[in-house]
Design a protein around this motif. Structure first.
Motif, PDB file in Angstrom:
ATOM      1  N   ARG A  87     -22.889 -87.096 -11.768  1.00 50.27           N
ATOM      2  CA  ARG A  87     -21.453 -86.831 -11.660  1.00 50.27           C
ATOM      3  C   ARG A  87     -21.184 -85.366 -11.988  1.00 50.27           C
ATOM      4  O   ARG A  87     -21.160 -84.955 -13.150  1.00 50.27           O
ATOM      5  CB  ARG A  87     -20.672 -87.746 -12.601  1.00 50.27           C
ATOM      6  CG  ARG A  87     -19.175 -87.746 -12.331  1.00 50.27           C
ATOM      7  CD  ARG A  87     -18.477 -88.886 -13.046  1.00 50.27           C
ATOM      8  NE  ARG A  87     -17.078 -88.987 -12.648  1.00 50.27           N
ATOM      9  CZ  ARG A  87     -16.271 -89.986 -13.005  1.00 50.27           C
ATOM     10  NH1 ARG A  87     -16.731 -90.967 -13.774  1.00 50.27           N
ATOM     11  NH2 ARG A  87     -15.013 -90.012 -12.598  1.00 50.27           N
ATOM     12  N   VAL A  88     -20.981 -84.575 -10.950  1.00 51.36           N
ATOM     13  CA  VAL A  88     -20.666 -83.153 -11.094  1.00 51.36           C
ATOM     14  C   VAL A  88     -19.392 -82.862 -10.313  1.00 51.36           C
ATOM     15  O   VAL A  88     -19.024 -83.598  -9.386  1.00 51.36           O
ATOM     16  CB  VAL A  88     -21.829 -82.265 -10.602  1.00 51.36           C
ATOM     17  CG1 VAL A  88     -23.031 -82.379 -11.534  1.00 51.36           C
ATOM     18  CG2 VAL A  88     -22.235 -82.629  -9.178  1.00 51.36           C
ATOM     19  N   ALA A  89     -18.723 -81.781 -10.683  1.00 54.27           N
ATOM     20  CA  ALA A  89     -17.385 -81.486 -10.156  1.00 54.27           C
ATOM     21  C   ALA A  89     -17.292 -81.496  -8.625  1.00 54.27           C
ATOM     22  O   ALA A  89     -16.345 -82.075  -8.073  1.00 54.27           O
ATOM     23  CB  ALA A  89     -16.899 -80.149 -10.715  1.00 54.27           C
ATOM     24  N   PRO A  90     -18.221 -80.875  -7.879  1.00 54.82           N
ATOM     25  CA  PRO A  90     -18.070 -80.861  -6.416  1.00 54.82           C
ATOM     26  C   PRO A  90     -18.119 -82.245  -5.768  1.00 54.82           C
ATOM     27  O   PRO A  90     -17.690 -82.404  -4.627  1.00 54.82           O
ATOM     28  CB  PRO A  90     -19.261 -80.001  -5.957  1.00 54.82           C
ATOM     29  CG  PRO A  90     -19.604 -79.154  -7.135  1.00 54.82           C
ATOM     30  CD  PRO A  90     -19.349 -80.033  -8.320  1.00 54.82           C
ATOM     31  N   ARG A  91     -18.628 -83.237  -6.488  1.00 57.35           N
ATOM     32  CA  ARG A  91     -18.724 -84.592  -5.931  1.00 57.35           C
ATOM     33  C   ARG A  91     -17.580 -85.499  -6.378  1.00 57.35           C
ATOM     34  O   ARG A  91     -17.446 -86.610  -5.870  1.00 57.35           O
ATOM     35  CB  ARG A  91     -20.047 -85.240  -6.365  1.00 57.35           C
ATOM     36  CG  ARG A  91     -21.288 -84.568  -5.832  1.00 57.35           C
ATOM     37  CD  ARG A  91     -22.536 -85.207  -6.424  1.00 57.35           C
ATOM     38  NE  ARG A  91     -23.758 -84.642  -5.865  1.00 57.35           N
ATOM     39  CZ  ARG A  91     -24.967 -84.861  -6.365  1.00 57.35           C
ATOM     40  NH1 ARG A  91     -25.105 -85.635  -7.433  1.00 57.35           N
ATOM     41  NH2 ARG A  91     -26.032 -84.312  -5.808  1.00 57.35           N
ATOM     42  N   GLU A  92     -16.790 -85.050  -7.326  1.00 55.14           N
ATOM     43  CA  GLU A  92     -15.844 -85.926  -8.011  1.00 55.14           C
ATOM     44  C   GLU A  92     -14.936 -86.697  -7.056  1.00 55.14           C
ATOM     45  O   GLU A  92     -14.704 -87.903  -7.232  1.00 55.14           O
ATOM     46  CB  GLU A  92     -14.999 -85.114  -8.996  1.00 55.14           C
ATOM     47  CG  GLU A  92     -14.086 -85.960  -9.875  1.00 55.14           C
ATOM     48  CD  GLU A  92     -14.849 -86.865 -10.835  1.00 55.14           C
ATOM     49  OE1 GLU A  92     -14.326 -87.945 -11.160  1.00 55.14           O
ATOM     50  OE2 GLU A  92     -15.968 -86.495 -11.245  1.00 55.14           O
ATOM     51  N   ASN A  93     -14.407 -86.038  -6.050  1.00 54.29           N
ATOM     52  CA  ASN A  93     -13.436 -86.665  -5.156  1.00 54.29           C
ATOM     53  C   ASN A  93     -14.050 -87.220  -3.875  1.00 54.29           C
ATOM     54  O   ASN A  93     -13.326 -87.590  -2.951  1.00 54.29           O
ATOM     55  CB  ASN A  93     -12.338 -85.658  -4.798  1.00 54.29           C
ATOM     56  CG  ASN A  93     -11.557 -85.212  -6.015  1.00 54.29           C
ATOM     57  OD1 ASN A  93     -11.294 -86.005  -6.917  1.00 54.29           O
ATOM     58  ND2 ASN A  93     -11.192 -83.937  -6.059  1.00 54.29           N
ATOM     59  N   ARG A  94     -15.378 -87.303  -3.832  1.00 54.40           N
ATOM     60  CA  ARG A  94     -16.042 -87.774  -2.615  1.00 54.40           C
ATOM     61  C   ARG A  94     -16.618 -89.183  -2.761  1.00 54.40           C
ATOM     62  O   ARG A  94     -17.040 -89.785  -1.780  1.00 54.40           O
ATOM     63  CB  ARG A  94     -17.162 -86.810  -2.222  1.00 54.40           C
ATOM     64  CG  ARG A  94     -16.702 -85.369  -2.021  1.00 54.40           C
ATOM     65  CD  ARG A  94     -17.815 -84.519  -1.459  1.00 54.40           C
ATOM     66  NE  ARG A  94     -18.114 -84.881  -0.080  1.00 54.40           N
ATOM     67  CZ  ARG A  94     -19.209 -84.482   0.568  1.00 54.40           C
ATOM     68  NH1 ARG A  94     -20.113 -83.739  -0.054  1.00 54.40           N
ATOM     69  NH2 ARG A  94     -19.415 -84.836   1.820  1.00 54.40           N
ATOM     70  N   TYR A  95     -16.633 -89.701  -3.996  1.00 52.19           N
ATOM     71  CA  TYR A  95     -17.229 -91.008  -4.256  1.00 52.19           C
ATOM     72  C   TYR A  95     -16.359 -91.803  -5.226  1.00 52.19           C
ATOM     73  O   TYR A  95     -15.503 -91.253  -5.918  1.00 52.19           O
ATOM     74  CB  TYR A  95     -18.635 -90.854  -4.862  1.00 52.19           C
ATOM     75  CG  TYR A  95     -19.597 -90.067  -4.009  1.00 52.19           C
ATOM     76  CD1 TYR A  95     -20.367 -90.688  -3.031  1.00 52.19           C
ATOM     77  CD2 TYR A  95     -19.732 -88.686  -4.170  1.00 52.19           C
ATOM     78  CE1 TYR A  95     -21.245 -89.962  -2.241  1.00 52.19           C
ATOM     79  CE2 TYR A  95     -20.605 -87.949  -3.385  1.00 52.19           C
ATOM     80  CZ  TYR A  95     -21.362 -88.599  -2.420  1.00 52.19           C
ATOM     81  OH  TYR A  95     -22.229 -87.865  -1.637  1.00 52.19           O
ATOM     82  N   THR A  96     -16.617 -93.101  -5.290  1.00 50.78           N
ATOM     83  CA  THR A  96     -16.025 -93.970  -6.303  1.00 50.78           C
ATOM     84  C   THR A  96     -17.063 -94.148  -7.407  1.00 50.78           C
ATOM     85  O   THR A  96     -18.180 -94.605  -7.144  1.00 50.78           O
ATOM     86  CB  THR A  96     -15.666 -95.346  -5.706  1.00 50.78           C
ATOM     87  OG1 THR A  96     -14.706 -95.170  -4.663  1.00 50.78           O
ATOM     88  CG2 THR A  96     -15.081 -96.258  -6.779  1.00 50.78           C
ATOM     89  N   TRP A  97     -16.698 -93.784  -8.625  1.00 51.16           N
ATOM     90  CA  TRP A  97     -17.651 -93.790  -9.741  1.00 51.16           C
ATOM     91  C   TRP A  97     -17.525 -95.107 -10.497  1.00 51.16           C
ATOM     92  O   TRP A  97     -16.501 -95.371 -11.126  1.00 51.16           O
ATOM     93  CB  TRP A  97     -17.392 -92.590 -10.649  1.00 51.16           C
ATOM     94  CG  TRP A  97     -17.481 -91.297  -9.888  1.00 51.16           C
ATOM     95  CD1 TRP A  97     -16.461 -90.626  -9.288  1.00 51.16           C
ATOM     96  CD2 TRP A  97     -18.674 -90.568  -9.588  1.00 51.16           C
ATOM     97  NE1 TRP A  97     -16.938 -89.507  -8.645  1.00 51.16           N
ATOM     98  CE2 TRP A  97     -18.292 -89.447  -8.809  1.00 51.16           C
ATOM     99  CE3 TRP A  97     -20.021 -90.744  -9.910  1.00 51.16           C
ATOM    100  CZ2 TRP A  97     -19.210 -88.508  -8.347  1.00 51.16           C
ATOM    101  CZ3 TRP A  97     -20.938 -89.823  -9.448  1.00 51.16           C
ATOM    102  CH2 TRP A  97     -20.531 -88.723  -8.681  1.00 51.16           C
ATOM    103  N   ILE A  98     -18.564 -95.936 -10.440  1.00 49.06           N
ATOM    104  CA  ILE A  98     -18.481 -97.279 -11.011  1.00 49.06           C
ATOM    105  C   ILE A  98     -18.861 -97.291 -12.486  1.00 49.06           C
ATOM    106  O   ILE A  98     -18.076 -97.710 -13.336  1.00 49.06           O
ATOM    107  CB  ILE A  98     -19.356 -98.257 -10.203  1.00 49.06           C
ATOM    108  CG1 ILE A  98     -18.770 -98.394  -8.786  1.00 49.06           C
ATOM    109  CG2 ILE A  98     -19.423 -99.622 -10.892  1.00 49.06           C
ATOM    110  CD1 ILE A  98     -19.605 -99.251  -7.851  1.00 49.06           C
ATOM    111  N   ALA A  99     -20.063 -96.825 -12.818  1.00 53.84           N
ATOM    112  CA  ALA A  99     -20.492 -96.797 -14.224  1.00 53.84           C
ATOM    113  C   ALA A  99     -21.777 -95.985 -14.337  1.00 53.84           C
ATOM    114  O   ALA A  99     -22.592 -95.964 -13.408  1.00 53.84           O
ATOM    115  CB  ALA A  99     -20.728 -98.209 -14.755  1.00 53.84           C
TER     116      ALA A  99
END
Length: 243
Positions: A87-99
């Protein structure tokens, strides 16, 4: 959340329904994830057990990391899972982070000298190898390394191999992966390893379009695994102690 998961599973059993199938992309990053018939690495085994507990059958896809990242991040993707995703900033809005599945530390591996900070690495190394598209690349850019210093390498080029051939000054990558690939036999005697620099948490993630119910069930299953000690047991089996 626990009652919700239990109700969903009991309802499915009562109705005699079959387990729903989901697709999960596995990026092979030993020892965090493995493409092995008998085991899938720390993150892989934890994710698969969570999916089983949540009542899902899994269709596992193992493809090159950049391809997996692109497929799951594509705007048309629906309910596609991926591991292990830092989980890094450039990916934050491109995926759904489950756990989160595991904490990953990174380090500089060099045949020339040891460094203790990002600043020392910037001043010491002219050519730093890092796998293309990885969190390590994003971290180096955020830490102010110039484009001339960074050598983006494909998986087939194998950054550790290039380091041992003196084609780069240093390799920046996951500490556990580096130890497994470099710190053996001849390489162990001549490889300098920095202290851990640039930690991330690597997640079970989903495409941006992801069923909230599925994400909630998986998050709950992973939380239960942390509470009952089964996730810890898997980490201990692989000797994984937040490396």
């Amino acid at each position: 959340m626990g009652k919700l998961l239990l109700a969903l599973l009991l309802g499915c059993v009562a109705a005699g329904c079959r387990a729903e199938q989901v697709t999960m992309y596995l990026m092979a990053v030993p020892p965090l994830t493995l493409n092995d018939p008998e085991r899938k690495g720390v993150a892989g085994d934890i994710a698969l057990e969570a999916l089983r507990r949540a009542g899902y059958d899994v269709r596992l896809e193992v493809v090159p990391s950049n391809r997996a990242l692109a497929i799951v991040a594509h705007p048309s993707a629906r309910n596609l899972l991926i591991i292990p995703l830092a989980r890094v900033a450039p990916r934050e809005n491109r995926y759904t982070w489950i756990a989160p599945l595991a904490k990953v530390n990174r380090a500089f591996f060099s045949l020339k000298k040891s460094v203790r900070t990002f600043g020392e690495a910037r001043a010491s190394f002219h050519a730093i190898g890092v796998s293309r598209g990885t969190a390590g690349l994003h971290i180096l850019r955020e830490e102010g390394f110039s484009g001339d210093q960074i050598r983006e390498l494909n998986q087939a080029q194998t950054p550790p191999k290039m380091l041992l051939q003196h084609r780069i000054d240093a390799w920046y990558g996951p500490l556990a992966e580096g130890k497994e690939l470099l710190l053996s036999a001849e390489a162990a005697a001549k490889t300098f390893v920095s202290p851990p620099l640039g930690p991330t948490y690597n997640y079970l993630a989903c495409s941006l379009s992801c069923q909230p119910q599925m994400a909630a069930r998986l998050a709950e299953a992973l939380a239960q695994m942390e509470m009952d000690g089964s996730a810890r047991s898997i980490r201990e089996k692989y000797g994984w102690i937040d490396n």
